[in-house]
Motif scaffolding. Structure first.
Motif, PDB file in Angstrom:
ATOM      1  N   THR A  69      42.988  38.141  50.335  1.00 62.60           N
ATOM      2  CA  THR A  69      44.179  38.426  49.524  1.00 62.60           C
ATOM      3  C   THR A  69      45.452  37.860  50.148  1.00 62.60           C
ATOM      4  O   THR A  69      46.447  37.680  49.452  1.00 62.60           O
ATOM      5  CB  THR A  69      44.341  39.945  49.318  1.00 62.60           C
ATOM      6  OG1 THR A  69      44.303  40.613  50.582  1.00 62.60           O
ATOM      7  CG2 THR A  69      43.220  40.489  48.443  1.00 62.60           C
ATOM      8  N   TYR A  84      28.048  43.578  53.149  1.00 60.45           N
ATOM      9  CA  TYR A  84      28.529  44.386  52.025  1.00 60.45           C
ATOM     10  C   TYR A  84      27.373  44.793  51.110  1.00 60.45           C
ATOM     11  O   TYR A  84      26.295  44.201  51.153  1.00 60.45           O
ATOM     12  CB  TYR A  84      29.574  43.600  51.214  1.00 60.45           C
ATOM     13  CG  TYR A  84      30.759  43.167  52.023  1.00 60.45           C
ATOM     14  CD1 TYR A  84      31.778  44.063  52.345  1.00 60.45           C
ATOM     15  CD2 TYR A  84      30.854  41.847  52.496  1.00 60.45           C
ATOM     16  CE1 TYR A  84      32.861  43.667  53.097  1.00 60.45           C
ATOM     17  CE2 TYR A  84      31.941  41.445  53.263  1.00 60.45           C
ATOM     18  CZ  TYR A  84      32.944  42.366  53.558  1.00 60.45           C
ATOM     19  OH  TYR A  84      34.007  41.971  54.314  1.00 60.45           O
ATOM     20  N   TYR A 132      42.716  44.068  43.681  1.00 63.00           N
ATOM     21  CA  TYR A 132      41.687  43.307  44.377  1.00 63.00           C
ATOM     22  C   TYR A 132      40.719  44.267  45.081  1.00 63.00           C
ATOM     23  O   TYR A 132      41.116  45.303  45.610  1.00 63.00           O
ATOM     24  CB  TYR A 132      42.312  42.370  45.411  1.00 63.00           C
ATOM     25  CG  TYR A 132      43.011  41.168  44.804  1.00 63.00           C
ATOM     26  CD1 TYR A 132      42.297  40.182  44.138  1.00 63.00           C
ATOM     27  CD2 TYR A 132      44.391  41.025  44.904  1.00 63.00           C
ATOM     28  CE1 TYR A 132      42.927  39.081  43.588  1.00 63.00           C
ATOM     29  CE2 TYR A 132      45.042  39.925  44.350  1.00 63.00           C
ATOM     30  CZ  TYR A 132      44.299  38.956  43.692  1.00 63.00           C
ATOM     31  OH  TYR A 132      44.944  37.872  43.146  1.00 63.00           O
ATOM     32  N   HIS A 133      39.438  43.893  45.084  1.00 66.40           N
ATOM     33  CA  HIS A 133      38.410  44.731  45.699  1.00 66.40           C
ATOM     34  C   HIS A 133      38.605  44.789  47.215  1.00 66.40           C
ATOM     35  O   HIS A 133      39.095  43.841  47.834  1.00 66.40           O
ATOM     36  CB  HIS A 133      37.019  44.180  45.372  1.00 66.40           C
ATOM     37  CG  HIS A 133      35.908  45.124  45.669  1.00 66.40           C
ATOM     38  ND1 HIS A 133      35.425  45.322  46.944  1.00 66.40           N
ATOM     39  CD2 HIS A 133      35.195  45.953  44.861  1.00 66.40           C
ATOM     40  CE1 HIS A 133      34.446  46.213  46.908  1.00 66.40           C
ATOM     41  NE2 HIS A 133      34.287  46.615  45.659  1.00 66.40           N
ATOM     42  N   ASN A 134      38.173  45.918  47.804  1.00 65.78           N
ATOM     43  CA  ASN A 134      38.347  46.119  49.244  1.00 65.78           C
ATOM     44  C   ASN A 134      37.736  45.010  50.089  1.00 65.78           C
ATOM     45  O   ASN A 134      38.258  44.670  51.150  1.00 65.78           O
ATOM     46  CB  ASN A 134      37.751  47.469  49.661  1.00 65.78           C
ATOM     47  CG  ASN A 134      38.652  48.631  49.287  1.00 65.78           C
ATOM     48  OD1 ASN A 134      39.841  48.436  49.037  1.00 65.78           O
ATOM     49  ND2 ASN A 134      38.091  49.834  49.237  1.00 65.78           N
ATOM     50  N   TRP A 135      36.596  44.440  49.640  1.00 67.50           N
ATOM     51  CA  TRP A 135      35.951  43.419  50.472  1.00 67.50           C
ATOM     52  C   TRP A 135      36.854  42.205  50.639  1.00 67.50           C
ATOM     53  O   TRP A 135      36.854  41.570  51.704  1.00 67.50           O
ATOM     54  CB  TRP A 135      34.578  43.030  49.931  1.00 67.50           C
ATOM     55  CG  TRP A 135      34.540  41.965  48.854  1.00 67.50           C
ATOM     56  CD1 TRP A 135      34.498  42.147  47.520  1.00 67.50           C
ATOM     57  CD2 TRP A 135      34.513  40.543  49.067  1.00 67.50           C
ATOM     58  NE1 TRP A 135      34.454  40.948  46.855  1.00 67.50           N
ATOM     59  CE2 TRP A 135      34.455  39.935  47.782  1.00 67.50           C
ATOM     60  CE3 TRP A 135      34.522  39.711  50.191  1.00 67.50           C
ATOM     61  CZ2 TRP A 135      34.426  38.549  47.605  1.00 67.50           C
ATOM     62  CZ3 TRP A 135      34.487  38.326  50.019  1.00 67.50           C
ATOM     63  CH2 TRP A 135      34.443  37.762  48.733  1.00 67.50           C
ATOM     64  N   LYS A 155      39.898  50.351  40.083  1.00 66.92           N
ATOM     65  CA  LYS A 155      41.196  50.563  40.724  1.00 66.92           C
ATOM     66  C   LYS A 155      42.290  49.657  40.158  1.00 66.92           C
ATOM     67  O   LYS A 155      43.466  49.863  40.413  1.00 66.92           O
ATOM     68  CB  LYS A 155      41.073  50.328  42.235  1.00 66.92           C
ATOM     69  CG  LYS A 155      40.160  51.312  42.944  1.00 66.92           C
ATOM     70  CD  LYS A 155      40.116  51.009  44.437  1.00 66.92           C
ATOM     71  CE  LYS A 155      39.224  51.991  45.182  1.00 66.92           C
ATOM     72  NZ  LYS A 155      39.161  51.678  46.634  1.00 66.92           N
ATOM     73  N   ASP A 205      38.636  44.683  41.369  1.00 66.85           N
ATOM     74  CA  ASP A 205      38.071  46.021  41.201  1.00 66.85           C
ATOM     75  C   ASP A 205      38.562  46.563  39.862  1.00 66.85           C
ATOM     76  O   ASP A 205      39.732  46.915  39.716  1.00 66.85           O
ATOM     77  CB  ASP A 205      38.533  46.920  42.355  1.00 66.85           C
ATOM     78  CG  ASP A 205      37.847  48.282  42.359  1.00 66.85           C
ATOM     79  OD1 ASP A 205      37.634  48.839  41.259  1.00 66.85           O
ATOM     80  OD2 ASP A 205      37.548  48.797  43.446  1.00 66.85           O
ATOM     81  N   ILE A 208      40.086  42.265  50.776  1.00 63.55           N
ATOM     82  CA  ILE A 208      41.150  42.650  51.714  1.00 63.55           C
ATOM     83  C   ILE A 208      40.609  42.596  53.143  1.00 63.55           C
ATOM     84  O   ILE A 208      41.253  42.055  54.057  1.00 63.55           O
ATOM     85  CB  ILE A 208      41.676  44.055  51.377  1.00 63.55           C
ATOM     86  CG1 ILE A 208      42.276  44.064  49.967  1.00 63.55           C
ATOM     87  CG2 ILE A 208      42.711  44.509  52.407  1.00 63.55           C
ATOM     88  CD1 ILE A 208      42.627  45.439  49.436  1.00 63.55           C
ATOM     89  N   GLU A 209      39.399  43.147  53.340  1.00 64.36           N
ATOM     90  CA  GLU A 209      38.774  43.147  54.664  1.00 64.36           C
ATOM     91  C   GLU A 209      38.575  41.727  55.190  1.00 64.36           C
ATOM     92  O   GLU A 209      38.703  41.476  56.394  1.00 64.36           O
ATOM     93  CB  GLU A 209      37.430  43.873  54.602  1.00 64.36           C
ATOM     94  CG  GLU A 209      37.540  45.373  54.368  1.00 64.36           C
ATOM     95  CD  GLU A 209      36.183  46.035  54.232  1.00 64.36           C
ATOM     96  OE1 GLU A 209      35.199  45.458  54.749  1.00 64.36           O
ATOM     97  OE2 GLU A 209      36.102  47.108  53.610  1.00 64.36           O
TER      98      GLU A 209
END
Length: 457
Positions: free
Chosen positions: A200, A114, A190-193, A187, A184, A195-196
């Motif tokens: 989460t 990241y 929760y930040h995209n990282w 937004k 985030d 989720i990836e």
């Protein structure tokens, strides 16, 4: 029986239990120190078994006395700490200490996977190893994947204490937002990282700290709060009492400046200067800065006491001397070599010969000038573009006459107030789940508020 709200205020060293009446007056207190144990790597950690036994015992004892009518229970704790539970609600790991070093290999892997710089900026979380609690989960997933798979819920510490009483797993804004690298701020999710990485999936639904549940405890119904991060809890009495824009400087081992009125996102320069975000109970950003004021102060005062042959407590009796201030402020270079604080390398540094000062008092004033110079920079960074009207100072340094007067001298355009309440975090945790409004002069009556005026000569 007197109607009360019970609050557990859990620090790294002291564990506190308070009862507050309907007017937010403390009517009972209990303190406990629990020795740390070690995790599987030998690093110090919280003794969760002893802590949870004390929590339940303390509540049971109060209920058995029939002196108090406990209407609600809430929890305030330090942040950046997870408790990991399996599907049956059993604790799977120690409560890993946020001071535990993050393995360099894990940090390097994250940097490969990241863009750390961008994530730090968007999540309002300067890179800080395990102090970014999201990295604790990333570390577990990389080093103990089978254990990671068995985690049903990862609860921040305040929400775990709530879970002990309710059995309901929840997430909460102030814990999510305290330098976790999870949220985030653009937004507002929760930040995209996270989720990836599947993090989460380990997090329960988010509830505000104002939410509480009614539970049968013995033969009576009691409201149980979701728990709250301690720094955010300490801000609540001020936000409920003060309508004009202000900042709060909470002093102690760390000096944390909180600005709940900022509307600007953090810049890359902000992050590089250790500026960060917190979340309010409503999920709104709080611009903040921090530095190791109390830690550095203690180290330097110890050195001065040895040089000038003074007692360890001699510094506590020294008052602000305007003449000394006028003399010393003409100097353009530093005299103190700090151990715990990173200093701008462009600042000119002398030869560290502190014996050039005529007295302890003179050297001490110079020390405070240098520390407050850093403090002023962090205050201005926290203020940003906000139209702040007032500065509140609380915590251990409100008794330091030189510190508070130097702050006031640097901000003559703002009203500077000192407040004193050792119950700040606990009181905020009580207020956030209470339905009672506070009176207009709350800070004056509860916080021993004092005005500072300049010029001081």
């Amino acid at each position: 029986m007197k109607k009360v709200i019970a609050v557990f205020d859990i620090g790294k060293t002291n564990k506190k239990f308070f009862l507050f009446d309907e007017n937010y007056k403390k009517v009972y207190q209990e303190y406990l120190v629990i020795d740390e144990i070690q995790d599987e790597d030998g690093f110090p950690t919280e003794d969760l078994n002893k802590l949870q036994k004390w929590l339940k015992t303390s509540v049971d004892k109060i209920l058995e006395t029939n002196r108090f009518d406990v209407r609600a229970i809430n929890f305030s704790t330090y942040g950046a700490s997870f408790v990991h539970l399996d599907a049956d609600g059993n604790v799977l790991t120690p409560l890993y200490n946020y001071l535990k070093p993050l393995p360099e290999k894990i940090a390097d892997t994250f940097d490969t996977d990241y863009d750390q710089t961008t994530i730090s900026q968007v999540t309002g979380s300067p890179e800080a190893g395990m102090l970014n609690s999201g990295m604790q989960l990333y570390w577990l997933k990389r080093t103990r994947p089978e254990l990671f798979k068995t985690i049903k819920y990862s609860l921040h510490f305040p929400q775990y204490l709530s879970f002990l009483f309710t059995g309901k797993p929840v997430a909460e804004f102030t814990s999510i937002g305290c330098h976790t690298a999870l949220w985030d701020y653009k937004k507002r999710e929760y930040h995209n990282w996270t989720i990836e990485e599947g993090l989460t999936k380990k997090f329960p639904d988010i509830l505000p700290a104002t939410k509480s549940y009614s539970f049968d405890y013995g033969d009576k119904k009691i409201k149980i709060g979701t728990g709250i991060h301690d720094s955010s809890a300490a801000l609540i009495p001020y936000m409920l009492s003060e309508k004009k824009p202000f900042i709060l400087i909470s002093t102690g081992t760390w000096s944390i400046t909180l600005n709940p009125f900022s509307v600007n996102a953090l810049s890359s320069n902000d992050i590089e200067n250790n500026c960060l975000n917190y979340l309010t109970v409503q999920g709104k950003p709080v611009r903040a800065t921090r530095f190791f004021l109390g830690k550095e102060y203690g180290l330097q005062v110890k050195k001065l006491a040895a040089i000038f042959d003074k007692s360890k407590t001699y510094h506590k009796r020294i008052k602000f001397d305007f003449g000394l201030y006028q003399k010393l402020k003409q100097k353009t270079h530093r005299f103190f070599k700090f151990d715990e604080i990173r200093i701008d390398s462009h600042t000119e540094f002398s030869n560290q010969d502190l014996t050039i000062f005529n007295s302890f008092e003179e050297a001490y004033h110079q020390l405070m000038l240098e520390l407050v110079t850093i403090q002023v920079k962090t205050i201005r960074l926290a203020i940003g573009n906000s139209k702040i009207k007032k500065i509140y100072i609380d915590g251990g340094f409100v008794d330091n006459d030189i510190f508070i007067k130097l702050v006031a001298l640097n901000f003559p355009e703002l009203k500077v107030r000192t407040t004193k309440s050792p119950l700040g975090s606990a009181l905020g945790a009580a207020m956030v789940i209470s339905e009672k409004e506070i009176e207009k002069n709350f800070l004056k009556s509860h916080y021993k508020m004092r005005k500072l005026k300049v010029p001081l000569e």
